[in-house]
Design a protein around this motif. Sequence first.
Motif, PDB file in Angstrom:
ATOM      1  N   ALA A   4     -20.537 -13.156  43.639  1.00 46.90           N
ATOM      2  CA  ALA A   4     -19.652 -14.260  44.024  1.00 46.90           C
ATOM      3  C   ALA A   4     -18.258 -14.050  43.447  1.00 46.90           C
ATOM      4  O   ALA A   4     -17.242 -14.261  44.130  1.00 46.90           O
ATOM      5  CB  ALA A   4     -20.233 -15.589  43.546  1.00 46.90           C
TER       6      ALA A   4
ATOM      7  N   ALA B 191     -14.039 -12.926  45.637  1.00 49.23           N
ATOM      8  CA  ALA B 191     -12.779 -13.674  45.604  1.00 49.23           C
ATOM      9  C   ALA B 191     -11.630 -12.850  46.190  1.00 49.23           C
ATOM     10  O   ALA B 191     -11.650 -11.616  46.141  1.00 49.23           O
ATOM     11  CB  ALA B 191     -12.458 -14.068  44.162  1.00 49.23           C
TER      12      ALA B 191
ATOM     13  N   ALA C 238     -11.766 -15.345  40.904  1.00 49.09           N
ATOM     14  CA  ALA C 238     -13.122 -14.848  40.652  1.00 49.09           C
ATOM     15  C   ALA C 238     -13.882 -15.802  39.731  1.00 49.09           C
ATOM     16  O   ALA C 238     -15.074 -16.068  39.934  1.00 49.09           O
ATOM     17  CB  ALA C 238     -13.060 -13.450  40.032  1.00 49.09           C
TER      18      ALA C 238
ATOM     19  N   GLU D 257     -13.449 -19.090  39.381  1.00 44.17           N
ATOM     20  CA  GLU D 257     -13.847 -20.288  40.114  1.00 44.17           C
ATOM     21  C   GLU D 257     -15.036 -20.014  41.028  1.00 44.17           C
ATOM     22  O   GLU D 257     -15.946 -20.836  41.144  1.00 44.17           O
ATOM     23  CB  GLU D 257     -12.671 -20.832  40.924  1.00 44.17           C
ATOM     24  CG  GLU D 257     -12.974 -22.114  41.694  1.00 44.17           C
ATOM     25  CD  GLU D 257     -13.251 -23.318  40.798  1.00 44.17           C
ATOM     26  OE1 GLU D 257     -13.625 -24.374  41.343  1.00 44.17           O
ATOM     27  OE2 GLU D 257     -13.104 -23.216  39.557  1.00 44.17           O
ATOM     28  N   ASN D 258     -15.047 -18.838  41.656  1.00 45.43           N
ATOM     29  CA  ASN D 258     -16.198 -18.473  42.493  1.00 45.43           C
ATOM     30  C   ASN D 258     -17.490 -18.454  41.674  1.00 45.43           C
ATOM     31  O   ASN D 258     -18.535 -18.907  42.127  1.00 45.43           O
ATOM     32  CB  ASN D 258     -15.983 -17.101  43.132  1.00 45.43           C
ATOM     33  CG  ASN D 258     -15.249 -17.181  44.456  1.00 45.43           C
ATOM     34  OD1 ASN D 258     -14.611 -18.190  44.783  1.00 45.43           O
ATOM     35  ND2 ASN D 258     -15.305 -16.115  45.227  1.00 45.43           N
TER      36      ASN D 258
ATOM     37  N   ALA E 215     -20.721 -20.775  42.244  1.00 45.09           N
ATOM     38  CA  ALA E 215     -22.008 -20.121  42.491  1.00 45.09           C
ATOM     39  C   ALA E 215     -23.046 -20.572  41.465  1.00 45.09           C
ATOM     40  O   ALA E 215     -24.210 -20.800  41.807  1.00 45.09           O
ATOM     41  CB  ALA E 215     -21.846 -18.605  42.457  1.00 45.09           C
TER      42      ALA E 215
END
Length: 200
Positions: free
Chosen positions: A56, A60, A125, A127-128, A132
């Motif tokens: 995940a 990004a 990345a 925040e992803n 997730a």
Amino acid sequence: MKKTILGMLVLLAGCWQTAQAQESNAAYDCIMTRTSIRQYQDKPVETAKVEKLLRAGMAAPTAVNRQPWHFIVLDTRERIDRLVASNPRAGMLKRAPLAIVVCGDMQKALQGDAQAYWVQDASAATENILLAAHALGLGAVWTGTYPIKDRVKATSEALALPEHIVPLCTIVIGYPAEQPAPKNKWKPENVSYGTYGGQK
């Protein structure tokens, strides 16, 4: 016969639109219900879920697709404890089963003034990974490192990072042992239309 086929096509199109709407709502709901979790169960995070978190993060967007990141996974008590003293605001590390340190790789970053885009790239990345984690039933919290020089130095030393790898933050992760309510952060006064202060 033609009417029957047409009817089936219309029905399938409606089903597809409904499925798309449900998927869209699922993503939106994940964003709106995510909150910072600082208390964790005494339970390890499965290897398969760790890989999903990393995938995940790497999904990004980045400037010019440079992907200038590097992720340090800390998944044992010994590894995590090395990091505890590096950030006085990350005391929850003492009880967490997992931490991911998101770093910028200056050898992959753009050069000149554009090099600073690595911060945006690594933040996307991060925040992803947070989203997730929530989607996978985990809890997580973003603890900042960069640009506080003392934290960057302490984290770099704890993880034996080479000079071109700069730690941006540590994401502390585990199965939640608390259920805080998400904050309502919607503030219309923080939005302008067209120009600063412009009304809709």
